[in-house]
Design a protein around this motif. Sequence first.
Motif, PDB file in Angstrom:
ATOM      1  N   PRO A   1       0.827  -1.215   0.000  1.00  0.00           N
ATOM      2  CA  PRO A   1       0.000   0.000   0.000  1.00  0.00           C
ATOM      3  C   PRO A   1       0.854   1.255   0.000  1.00  0.00           C
ATOM      4  O   PRO A   1       1.982   1.256   0.469  1.00  0.00           O
ATOM      5  N   LEU A   2       0.323   2.335  -0.561  1.00  0.00           N
ATOM      6  CA  LEU A   2       1.014   3.620  -0.513  1.00  0.00           C
ATOM      7  C   LEU A   2       0.739   4.235   0.855  1.00  0.00           C
ATOM      8  O   LEU A   2      -0.369   4.150   1.367  1.00  0.00           O
ATOM      9  N   ASP A   3       1.755   4.844   1.447  1.00  0.00           N
ATOM     10  CA  ASP A   3       1.560   5.350   2.813  1.00  0.00           C
ATOM     11  C   ASP A   3       1.753   6.867   2.923  1.00  0.00           C
ATOM     12  O   ASP A   3       2.043   7.382   3.992  1.00  0.00           O
ATOM     13  N   GLU A   4       1.561   7.574   1.809  1.00  0.00           N
ATOM     14  CA  GLU A   4       1.822   9.028   1.818  1.00  0.00           C
ATOM     15  C   GLU A   4       0.921   9.796   2.772  1.00  0.00           C
ATOM     16  O   GLU A   4       1.261  10.894   3.193  1.00  0.00           O
ATOM     17  N   LEU A   5      -0.255   9.255   3.063  1.00  0.00           N
ATOM     18  CA  LEU A   5      -1.164   9.964   3.966  1.00  0.00           C
ATOM     19  C   LEU A   5      -1.291   9.262   5.316  1.00  0.00           C
ATOM     20  O   LEU A   5      -2.267   9.477   6.036  1.00  0.00           O
ATOM     21  N   GLN A   6      -0.297   8.444   5.644  1.00  0.00           N
ATOM     22  CA  GLN A   6      -0.343   7.782   6.954  1.00  0.00           C
ATOM     23  C   GLN A   6      -0.315   8.858   8.049  1.00  0.00           C
ATOM     24  O   GLN A   6       0.508   9.775   7.998  1.00  0.00           O
ATOM     25  N   GLY A   7      -1.238   8.762   8.999  1.00  0.00           N
ATOM     26  CA  GLY A   7      -1.302   9.758  10.079  1.00  0.00           C
ATOM     27  C   GLY A   7      -2.060  11.016   9.702  1.00  0.00           C
ATOM     28  O   GLY A   7      -2.164  11.940  10.501  1.00  0.00           O
ATOM     29  N   VAL A   8      -2.602  11.082   8.475  1.00  0.00           N
ATOM     30  CA  VAL A   8      -3.370  12.260   8.042  1.00  0.00           C
ATOM     31  C   VAL A   8      -4.860  11.936   8.180  1.00  0.00           C
ATOM     32  O   VAL A   8      -5.329  10.905   7.687  1.00  0.00           O
ATOM     33  N   ALA A   9      -5.589  12.819   8.878  1.00  0.00           N
ATOM     34  CA  ALA A   9      -7.030  12.600   9.083  1.00  0.00           C
ATOM     35  C   ALA A   9      -7.821  13.376   8.029  1.00  0.00           C
ATOM     36  O   ALA A   9      -7.699  14.597   7.931  1.00  0.00           O
ATOM     37  N   VAL A  10      -8.590  12.656   7.244  1.00  0.00           N
ATOM     38  CA  VAL A  10      -9.405  13.254   6.179  1.00  0.00           C
ATOM     39  C   VAL A  10     -10.871  13.056   6.530  1.00  0.00           C
ATOM     40  O   VAL A  10     -11.293  11.931   6.816  1.00  0.00           O
ATOM     41  N   VAL A  11     -11.636  14.147   6.535  1.00  0.00           N
ATOM     42  CA  VAL A  11     -13.081  14.034   6.742  1.00  0.00           C
ATOM     43  C   VAL A  11     -13.797  14.386   5.455  1.00  0.00           C
ATOM     44  O   VAL A  11     -13.503  15.410   4.823  1.00  0.00           O
ATOM     45  N   LEU A  12     -14.698  13.533   5.043  1.00  0.00           N
ATOM     46  CA  LEU A  12     -15.543  13.793   3.876  1.00  0.00           C
ATOM     47  C   LEU A  12     -16.844  14.368   4.421  1.00  0.00           C
ATOM     48  O   LEU A  12     -17.644  13.622   4.994  1.00  0.00           O
ATOM     49  N   ALA A  13     -17.024  15.685   4.298  1.00  0.00           N
ATOM     50  CA  ALA A  13     -18.191  16.361   4.877  1.00  0.00           C
ATOM     51  C   ALA A  13     -19.187  16.638   3.764  1.00  0.00           C
ATOM     52  O   ALA A  13     -19.021  17.569   2.981  1.00  0.00           O
ATOM     53  N   PHE A  14     -20.213  15.814   3.689  1.00  0.00           N
ATOM     54  CA  PHE A  14     -21.174  15.903   2.579  1.00  0.00           C
ATOM     55  C   PHE A  14     -22.532  16.372   3.090  1.00  0.00           C
ATOM     56  O   PHE A  14     -23.250  15.628   3.753  1.00  0.00           O
ATOM     57  N   PHE A  15     -22.836  17.643   2.748  1.00  0.00           N
ATOM     58  CA  PHE A  15     -24.112  18.259   3.125  1.00  0.00           C
ATOM     59  C   PHE A  15     -25.106  18.146   1.971  1.00  0.00           C
ATOM     60  O   PHE A  15     -26.181  18.729   2.009  1.00  0.00           O
ATOM     61  N   GLU A  16     -24.718  17.457   0.914  1.00  0.00           N
ATOM     62  CA  GLU A  16     -25.571  17.275  -0.271  1.00  0.00           C
ATOM     63  C   GLU A  16     -25.247  15.891  -0.823  1.00  0.00           C
ATOM     64  O   GLU A  16     -24.122  15.408  -0.654  1.00  0.00           O
ATOM     65  N   ASN A  17     -26.201  15.269  -1.497  1.00  0.00           N
ATOM     66  CA  ASN A  17     -26.005  13.896  -1.973  1.00  0.00           C
ATOM     67  C   ASN A  17     -24.864  13.787  -2.984  1.00  0.00           C
ATOM     68  O   ASN A  17     -24.584  14.715  -3.726  1.00  0.00           O
ATOM     69  N   SER A  18     -24.270  12.615  -3.014  1.00  0.00           N
ATOM     70  CA  SER A  18     -23.190  12.342  -3.968  1.00  0.00           C
ATOM     71  C   SER A  18     -22.964  10.846  -4.032  1.00  0.00           C
ATOM     72  O   SER A  18     -23.072  10.156  -3.008  1.00  0.00           O
ATOM     73  N   THR A  19     -22.649  10.363  -5.210  1.00  0.00           N
ATOM     74  CA  THR A  19     -22.164   8.979  -5.349  1.00  0.00           C
ATOM     75  C   THR A  19     -20.686   9.009  -5.749  1.00  0.00           C
ATOM     76  O   THR A  19     -19.800   8.590  -5.006  1.00  0.00           O
ATOM     77  N   ARG A  20     -20.419   9.557  -6.962  1.00  0.00           N
ATOM     78  CA  ARG A  20     -19.070   9.522  -7.521  1.00  0.00           C
ATOM     79  C   ARG A  20     -18.039  10.253  -6.664  1.00  0.00           C
ATOM     80  O   ARG A  20     -16.987   9.705  -6.325  1.00  0.00           O
ATOM     81  N   THR A  21     -18.329  11.503  -6.324  1.00  0.00           N
ATOM     82  CA  THR A  21     -17.307  12.326  -5.668  1.00  0.00           C
ATOM     83  C   THR A  21     -16.973  11.779  -4.279  1.00  0.00           C
ATOM     84  O   THR A  21     -15.807  11.706  -3.894  1.00  0.00           O
ATOM     85  N   ARG A  22     -17.994  11.370  -3.552  1.00  0.00           N
ATOM     86  CA  ARG A  22     -17.755  10.876  -2.188  1.00  0.00           C
ATOM     87  C   ARG A  22     -16.955   9.569  -2.212  1.00  0.00           C
ATOM     88  O   ARG A  22     -15.951   9.432  -1.512  1.00  0.00           O
ATOM     89  N   PHE A  23     -17.373   8.635  -3.061  1.00  0.00           N
ATOM     90  CA  PHE A  23     -16.655   7.357  -3.124  1.00  0.00           C
ATOM     91  C   PHE A  23     -15.240   7.545  -3.659  1.00  0.00           C
ATOM     92  O   PHE A  23     -14.294   6.893  -3.220  1.00  0.00           O
ATOM     93  N   SER A  24     -15.114   8.442  -4.622  1.00  0.00           N
ATOM     94  CA  SER A  24     -13.811   8.663  -5.241  1.00  0.00           C
ATOM     95  C   SER A  24     -12.815   9.237  -4.239  1.00  0.00           C
ATOM     96  O   SER A  24     -11.668   8.765  -4.128  1.00  0.00           O
ATOM     97  N   PHE A  25     -13.225  10.260  -3.462  1.00  0.00           N
ATOM     98  CA  PHE A  25     -12.336  10.811  -2.431  1.00  0.00           C
ATOM     99  C   PHE A  25     -12.055   9.755  -1.353  1.00  0.00           C
ATOM    100  O   PHE A  25     -10.936   9.665  -0.838  1.00  0.00           O
ATOM    101  N   ASP A  26     -13.066   8.980  -1.009  1.00  0.00           N
ATOM    102  CA  ASP A  26     -12.917   7.947   0.015  1.00  0.00           C
ATOM    103  C   ASP A  26     -11.863   6.919  -0.426  1.00  0.00           C
ATOM    104  O   ASP A  26     -10.905   6.612   0.300  1.00  0.00           O
ATOM    105  N   ILE A  27     -12.032   6.424  -1.645  1.00  0.00           N
ATOM    106  CA  ILE A  27     -11.093   5.412  -2.157  1.00  0.00           C
ATOM    107  C   ILE A  27      -9.701   6.018  -2.302  1.00  0.00           C
ATOM    108  O   ILE A  27      -8.695   5.411  -1.927  1.00  0.00           O
ATOM    109  N   ALA A  28      -9.640   7.260  -2.820  1.00  0.00           N
ATOM    110  CA  ALA A  28      -8.345   7.924  -3.024  1.00  0.00           C
ATOM    111  C   ALA A  28      -7.602   8.063  -1.694  1.00  0.00           C
ATOM    112  O   ALA A  28      -6.415   7.727  -1.591  1.00  0.00           O
ATOM    113  N   ALA A  29      -8.293   8.551  -0.665  1.00  0.00           N
ATOM    114  CA  ALA A  29      -7.642   8.765   0.632  1.00  0.00           C
ATOM    115  C   ALA A  29      -7.202   7.429   1.246  1.00  0.00           C
ATOM    116  O   ALA A  29      -6.101   7.304   1.784  1.00  0.00           O
TER     117      ALA A  29
END
Length: 314
Positions: free
Chosen positions: A44-72
């Motif tokens: 696995p790539l570990d460039e964001l090890q120890g980095v906390a990412v929050v996906l704050a979605f106040f509106e519906n989404s499929t692509r963008t939310r999953f894509s950021f989730d998988i990317a992070a």
Amino acid sequence: MAFEPSFSHRHLISAAQLSAADIHFLFSHATKYLNFSRSRVDKPLDELQGVAVVLAFFENSTRTRFSFDIAAKRLSAEVTTFQAAGSSVSKGESLLDTVRNIEAMDVDILVLRHPSSGAAHFLRDRVQSSILNAGDGWHQHPTQALLDAFTLYNRVSSVQGLKVCILGDILHSRVARSNIDILRTLGAEVAVCGPGTLMPFAIDTFGVRRFRNVHEALEWADVVNVLRIQSERMKQGLFPSEEEFVRYFGVSMQHLRRHPNVLVLHPGPINRGVELDSEVADSPQSLILSQVQHGVAIRMALLSLVARNRRLQQ
Ligand code: CP
């Protein structure tokens, strides 16, 4: 053209903040991640090890939310998702209070989707975490435009000089605004085409050509980026009927047969049978699923560079 290493941003609010050098630097990083995803390397790539990412979605989404989730997650970040539905927003908590409370749990990067134009900009000036705009109202959706351009870059090598027509509901579209910014920065020729009632009032100041119907647009374009009608952002019907919209602005297989070299983009979600025929979405000229694939690589690159910049600027 050679570009110097760039991209010193801590936030991504608008596509307009990016230079051509920023975009090319991001693309070169994204290419590395695209190859990583395709080869399915065990380590696995570990460039964001120890980095906390929050996906704050106040509106519906499929692509963008999953894509950021998988990317992070592919970069080993600690990822948490906040969705307005089911949260204390329903009890009257403001955007700022919500985000400040989330941030108090030691967050580094906040990916924000919000129905209000300007929400990402508003937060950038009031919080410590990096804000990545995942779509704010009609305003901007910068990672969508980056992934659209990256998809074209991978397909045709250079976006410079490419003729791209954005087709449909331009008025309510953050995707259109961000695409115009990114494509013009990269030297593409950009046009828009849609009903007059679905055009921004100031469209003549956007630096784009305008076509009256899909036939004219396809005669000119190398690429059409087809947008859905954003009914959720309309207070009243802004065009006479769906049938009429389809007749003048919908993309059909007949059109594609007449223009076999035109490529079709669509940010999704698709309304099959309205802005495009179902067969168009699934045709070899459609890059729609390729856009989704490229989106993960673009978001990996963005997260990685923003995390790097935060470390360097501490
Ligand atoms: N293209 C896009 O933003 O899709 P979602 O609304 O599903 O994220």
